[in-house]
Scaffold this active site. Structure first.
Site, PDB file in Angstrom:
ATOM      1  N   SER B 147      46.678  77.275  37.024  1.00 34.15           N
ATOM      2  CA  SER B 147      47.922  77.456  36.291  1.00 34.15           C
ATOM      3  C   SER B 147      49.074  77.677  37.286  1.00 34.15           C
ATOM      4  CB  SER B 147      47.750  78.632  35.320  1.00 34.15           C
ATOM      5  OG  SER B 147      48.805  78.719  34.409  1.00 34.15           O
ATOM      6  N   ASP B 314      43.346  71.756  26.966  1.00 34.86           N
ATOM      7  CA  ASP B 314      44.468  72.557  27.467  1.00 34.86           C
ATOM      8  C   ASP B 314      45.767  71.888  27.037  1.00 34.86           C
ATOM      9  OD1 ASP B 314      46.384  73.930  28.896  1.00 34.86           O
ATOM     10  OD2 ASP B 314      45.362  73.784  30.828  1.00 34.86           O
ATOM     11  N   HIS B 347      43.717  76.281  27.733  1.00 31.15           N
ATOM     12  CA  HIS B 347      44.159  76.646  29.077  1.00 31.15           C
ATOM     13  C   HIS B 347      43.284  77.746  29.688  1.00 31.15           C
ATOM     14  CE1 HIS B 347      47.026  76.815  32.331  1.00 31.15           C
ATOM     15  NE2 HIS B 347      47.255  78.101  32.141  1.00 31.15           N
TER      16      HIS B 347
END
Lengths: 398, 398
Positions: B147, B314, B347
């Protein structure tokens, strides 16, 4: 088309799904076109979260006062008011004219506020049915709506099957999924935890929980738009030229400016208690619940013919959710037309000008007009003529 | 593995991308494993929004104090601390140990609060580079992160190409899109408009803007999870049995209960100013910006070998965004392995136990170990051996 809002008072209490009831109430509504002699050309339009009975036309002397579905409904439009008698109705609990939390509770003489009873899609349908009774309309040529309005159209077909010939359910779903409920809950928490909410009795304090309403609206807007259209409209564009400001609180990107503007505007006119009520009505709608989650069994009661429309980039109520309804209707051998419109605008598409979408509805209403018979019984499934201009999606009958 | 946090003070000012600078500062970090004699086995792990230098292991006497990537890093784990010297580092502006808004500003003797300078991914990379200088590490065997941590790994490959042999960029993106920025902005507005925020100087008032932090975290959680996993974990389950309560403010559905709990927990430990800073660092990251949006040109500087990993569900940083990076690297004839993991968790998957995912990283780090040479120059593209257990996705080199 110049239109005028009307109001109808009901003194008979309305029993609500929650077990509570509402004593006396008023419903705001508008009508467009003429009811024919045998009262067979009435179309009821149900509204979604942020809308009202003002569906089409403009108010005298007020420029830019078009109704929220003015591209869809009017003389010569897809739902042609030269042929249909269209009724727009404002739901109980709204802040746009019908009795809602801002009005006085006859039991206390003070504004209902947070004490306004929780209303459901089913309650709204029952209230709408009473208004039709008073207008002398026994059977609707069609009931239609988008999003939460589509849920009401589906509710009509289930609660009053003999009164609905056609149900038009656009960008809707058979219930909210966990993510939908989650977004509603964040919006509600933002409102309820705003210190200006005062437990819902903010009217007495002369304030409005604007912070919460702004946040609620910003979240809503994100879910109404598709990723693609957001990237196309705003992308990473800066608000001012090309220089970054390096600030956590100033507006830096255009999308921030847009969302703040939408939030501000909404907080100026929308009632916080209404927002809570309407999002809860969305959460609660779930006709399959009483059937252990079996939507096919739940929809067996519906005898109307159906048009379902979904939009490819709608991630709030995705095409998959509309297809669940289509499948459950086909399982029951109902007559269903389904169009999945390849549109970039996300959930908002149902309000926008898309020729393929408007043509689907137009040709469906030509079918409604030619079909003046009583509601059908069980029928052989049919693809319906309405899907001819769009990619039709096969849904197998089980 | 019992670990201990360490702290390193820097008295030399750090010039920031905004033009501001930060005078003196402290960075918190942890290390796992042994640095080898030629200092060629160091792996830097960069953290995302809600994490810290405590990447792996546990603290003495503290049960359940595992680091946030303990399934990935440790003895015998995919990033094997019996072979690599792994460094976890806490970024400037955090609330977990490194200098941040809660600490005193040496210029005023009061907490920085909202005056803490805006820090960017590039600033963090520069601060991390100084810490490596002090540890005597010239070249990293690898830099890795998920991320926002993946953005830092990409930043390292761009800002210090000669110091990075491998960059592992997981569940990341070359920049935020409009929807990502929009969610960040709603979270920031919730915090900033909380009356307890006091313009960021809430420490002096003895309060915490918990309402805003709760809303921010609830929004975050929705975007970390996939629609599917939310439906599977929560669906429309009611919190209490089968009876509806018909209330707008009480918890009715399990998903509401889960979100409120996550929001409450977060508001107890996370700093509001840090939240603003970190979401802004996300917003600002955009290496292509200086190249008129051309990511291929932007990544031409990077000479490291790359592993990119994305997760099918995601929707915060979708596989499409990782593929943009893969394509831009291949355009530059860089050596890239890419794995797209078909995982249901959204995610959050980058933090979870998925054998295929962990095996991809494990086999990649076997390659890192065997590849002790200096950073590469331009290379022929290669699919990389790491993708052998997953569906590999073809990305054409232009």
């Amino acid at each position: 088309m110049i239109v005028t809002p009307q109001f109808m008072d009901f003194s008979e209490p309305l029993a609500l799904q929650s077990g509570a009831s509402i004593r006396g109430y008023t419903l705001a509504y508008e009508t467009y076109g003429q009811l024919n002699a045998d009262k067979s050309n009435a179309v009821l339009v149900c509204h979604a979260l942020n809308a009202s009975h003002h569906v089409a036309g403009t108010y005298a002397g007020q420029d830019r006062s078009e109704g929220w579905w003015d591209n869809m409904i009017g003389p010569g439009k897809p739902v042609d008011t030269d042929r249909f008698f269209v009724i727009g109705i404002n739901n109980l609990g709204s802040c746009f004219g019908s009795t809602g939390p801002m009005h006085d509770n006859p039991d206390t003489g003070r504004a209902y506020g947070a004490d306004f009873p929780v209303v459901t899609v089913e309650d709204w349908v029952n209230a709408q049915a009473r208004l039709l009774d008073r207008l002398g309309i026994r059977t609707l040529a069609a009931v239609m709506g988008g999003s939460l309005g589509g849920m009401q159209a589906l509710g009509w077909a289930l609660q009053h099957p003999q009164r609905v010939r056609h149900a038009v359910v656009i960008a809707s779903a058979p219930n909210l999924n966990a993510e939908n409920i989650a977004f509603n809950e964040v919006a509600r928490r933002a409102i309820v935890t705003d210190p200006d909410f005062h437990g819902g009795n903010f009217y007495a304090h002369g304030v409005v929980p604007k912070r919460g309403l702004r946040i609620a609206r910003m979240i809503g807007h994100i879910t109404y738009l598709s990723d693609d259209v957001m990237n196309e409209k705003f992308g990473r564009q800066l608000r001012e030229g090309i220089d970054l400001k390096y600030s956590t609180q100033d507006v830096e990107f255009q999308i921030e400016s847009y969302l703040r503007y939408q939030g501000d505007k909404f907080s100026d006119y929308f009632d916080a208690n209404t927002y809570l009520l309407i999002t809860r009505a969305l959460d609660y709608f779930d006709p399959a619940r009483a059937f252990g989650g079996n939507l096919t069994q739940a929809l067996a009661r519906a005898t109307a013919r159906f048009l379902l429309v979904s939009f490819s980039t709608d991630w709030r109520f995705s095409p998959r959710r509309s297809r669940e309804i289509v499948k459950a209707l086909l399982d029951n051998r109902r007559d269903v037309a389904y169009a999945e419109i390849d549109a970039p605008h996300g959930h908002d598409a149902f309000l926008l000008e898309d020729p393929r979408y408007l043509n689907v509805v137009r040709s469906y209403f030509e079918k409604v007009l030619s079909d003046a018979g009583p509601p059908q019984g069980a029928k052989t499934p049919s693809g319906g003529s309405a899907a001819h201009e769009v990619a039709s999606v096969g849904v197998a009958s089980s």
